[in-house]
Design an enzyme around this catalytic site. Structure first.
Site, PDB file in Angstrom:
ATOM      1  N   ASP A  83       3.350 -16.105  -5.238  1.00 27.46           N
ATOM      2  CA  ASP A  83       3.691 -14.706  -4.999  1.00 27.46           C
ATOM      3  C   ASP A  83       3.015 -14.241  -3.700  1.00 27.46           C
ATOM      4  O   ASP A  83       1.833 -14.531  -3.471  1.00 27.46           O
ATOM      5  CB  ASP A  83       3.178 -13.884  -6.201  1.00 27.46           C
ATOM      6  CG  ASP A  83       3.665 -12.444  -6.193  1.00 27.46           C
ATOM      7  OD1 ASP A  83       4.728 -12.181  -5.603  1.00 27.46           O
ATOM      8  OD2 ASP A  83       2.982 -11.598  -6.816  1.00 27.46           O
ATOM      9  N   HIS A  84       3.734 -13.538  -2.862  1.00 26.78           N
ATOM     10  CA  HIS A  84       3.183 -12.972  -1.614  1.00 26.78           C
ATOM     11  C   HIS A  84       2.358 -13.964  -0.801  1.00 26.78           C
ATOM     12  O   HIS A  84       1.189 -13.700  -0.484  1.00 26.78           O
ATOM     13  CB  HIS A  84       2.340 -11.720  -1.903  1.00 26.78           C
ATOM     14  CG  HIS A  84       3.162 -10.576  -2.374  1.00 26.78           C
ATOM     15  ND1 HIS A  84       3.929  -9.800  -1.546  1.00 26.78           N
ATOM     16  CD2 HIS A  84       3.381 -10.089  -3.618  1.00 26.78           C
ATOM     17  CE1 HIS A  84       4.576  -8.882  -2.246  1.00 26.78           C
ATOM     18  NE2 HIS A  84       4.279  -9.046  -3.513  1.00 26.78           N
ATOM     19  N   GLY A 224       7.263  -4.801  -7.474  1.00 30.92           N
ATOM     20  CA  GLY A 224       6.762  -3.522  -7.978  1.00 30.92           C
ATOM     21  C   GLY A 224       7.621  -2.997  -9.114  1.00 30.92           C
ATOM     22  O   GLY A 224       7.899  -1.799  -9.199  1.00 30.92           O
ATOM     23  N   SER A 226       7.114  -2.970 -12.470  1.00 34.49           N
ATOM     24  CA  SER A 226       6.557  -2.560 -13.761  1.00 34.49           C
ATOM     25  C   SER A 226       7.041  -1.168 -14.106  1.00 34.49           C
ATOM     26  O   SER A 226       7.220  -0.319 -13.227  1.00 34.49           O
ATOM     27  CB  SER A 226       5.022  -2.585 -13.715  1.00 34.49           C
ATOM     28  OG  SER A 226       4.568  -3.911 -13.909  1.00 34.49           O
ATOM     29  N   THR A 269       1.738  -5.363 -13.365  1.00 35.09           N
ATOM     30  CA  THR A 269       0.971  -4.216 -13.859  1.00 35.09           C
ATOM     31  C   THR A 269       1.164  -3.968 -15.364  1.00 35.09           C
ATOM     32  O   THR A 269       0.183  -3.690 -16.075  1.00 35.09           O
ATOM     33  CB  THR A 269       1.353  -2.960 -13.042  1.00 35.09           C
ATOM     34  OG1 THR A 269       0.960  -3.191 -11.681  1.00 35.09           O
ATOM     35  CG2 THR A 269       0.662  -1.713 -13.563  1.00 35.09           C
TER      36      THR A 269
END
Ligand code: G3H
Ligand code: 13P
Ligand code: ZN
Length: 341
Positions: A83-84, A224, A226, A269
């Protein structure tokens, strides 16, 4: 079964019209939670590790836990994704270790917060596509910049400052040959995404639909994602936590995204909230406990519950047995043939 190419998972999801949750892990309990949820719902899964997760777990601990997962859950097609990836080096080290997919996040400079140029992004991503595809490994790129900064994967801008431009996205895919594309449509990482339930003004689903129309054959990725459910916030606050009121991405918006080309849905999250709520509850209700298993077991169970729910909501439930995973060598051969055509 061995770790599977993420490209194959996403191609199958496109055929079946569903999305696949990509859940972040740092330790054994989180991996177990995801695998149990996948077994219960008969889902294929993407397990992802950030650079922070790799450093926290000293890399190889995490990798070997994933190998254990492939042994213990042979019925579950499972991709392991970086991830990233903040740099070419990070992605190359993930490929060398055995990750079956990497994200080259060239929308930011290697510091993870300074927005980069389009040229830098194309060059770094192209380099990773060449290295990854030669080994049958999948590549996710990102165009546009996500908001937020706390986790080191955002520019510290509000969510709307650098939305993905559809023309630029099409050009980026053409120049790099990525398998999947992360887009910025107003989401950001972490718990504090929106100060009220998002509307079309703050969460730009129309932009996503436009991008999908331009790139109907590219698997879109929603970071993003969540939902930051109030129930999970309440448990944390009920047992001494101090979360401020906040909103995430409503599940029905994600489902609209899935109808419009979103195949990978990133969730971290919500799992963090579930774990922390469960641990706080044990600490508050049973202060005499000191065996870590007394709170790690409910924490694992709480994460499993949220992951299983998302798997059902994203539509991946029931699809684990639909296909036979291809070896990475076969994927590499397909990339070679496609490039030669
Ligand atoms: O993309 C962000 C994920 O939530 C991972 O966050 O870098 O704190 O592990 P992290
Ligand atoms: P959340 O913070 O919304 O869970 O997003 C996670 C993510 O995008 C990981 O790359
Ligand atoms: Zn992300």
């Amino acid at each position: 079964m061995p770790l599977v190419s993420m490209r194959q998972l996403l191609d199958e999801a496109a055929k079946g019209g569903y999305g696949v949750g990509a859940f972040n892990v740092n330790n054994m309990e989180q991996i177990q939670a995801i695998m149990e949820a996948a077994r219960e719902t008969k889902s294929p899964v993407i397990v992802q590790a950030s650079r922070g997760a790799r450093s926290y777990s000293q890399d190889r601990f995490l990798y070997h836990l994933m190998l254990a997962a492939t042994e213990l859950y042979p019925e579950t097609p499972m991709a392991l994704h970086q991830d990233h990836g903040n740099s070419v080096e990070t992605c190359k080290s993930a490929i060398a270790m055995g990750f079956t997919s990497v994200m080259m996040d060239g929308s930011l400079m290697p510091d993870g917060k300074t927005p980069s140029t389009f040229e830098y992004n194309v060059k770094a991503t192209r380099e990773i596509v060449e290295a990854a595809h030669a080994k049958g490994v999948t590549v996710e790129g990102e165009i546009g910049v996500l908001g937020g900064i706390e986790d080191g994967h955002g520019a510290g801008l509000d969510g709307l400052s650098h939305l993905t431009d559809p023309d630029q996205a099409a050009e980026f895919v053409r120049l790099t040959g990525v398998d999947a594309l992360a887009i910025a449509i107003g989401t950001s990482h972490g718990a504090y995404k929106f100060t009220k339930k998002p509307t079309g003004e703050t969460l730009k689903m129309d932009r996503l639909i436009e991008i999908h129309k331009r790139l109907p054959n590219t698997h879109l990725v929603m970071h993003g994602s969540s939902s930051v459910p109030k129930e999970l916030q309440d448990i944390i606050n009920q047992y001494g936590g101090k979360l401020k009121p906040t909103w995430g991405v409503p599940v029905e918006e994600i489902q609209l995204g899935i109808k419009n080309g979103v195949r990978k849905v990133n969730v971290d999250t919500d799992c963090r909230l579930a774990i922390t709520g469960a641990i706080r509850k044990v600490f508050a209700e049973k202060p005499e406990e000191f065996d870590p298993r007394s709170y790690l077991k409910p924490a694992r169970e709480a994460m499993k519950k949220v992951v299983a729910l998302r798997m059902t909501q994203f539509g991946q439930a029931g699809h684990a047995g639909d296909y036979t995973p291809l070896p990475l060598e076969e994927m590499a051969k397909r990339y070679r043939e496609h490039a030669a055509a």
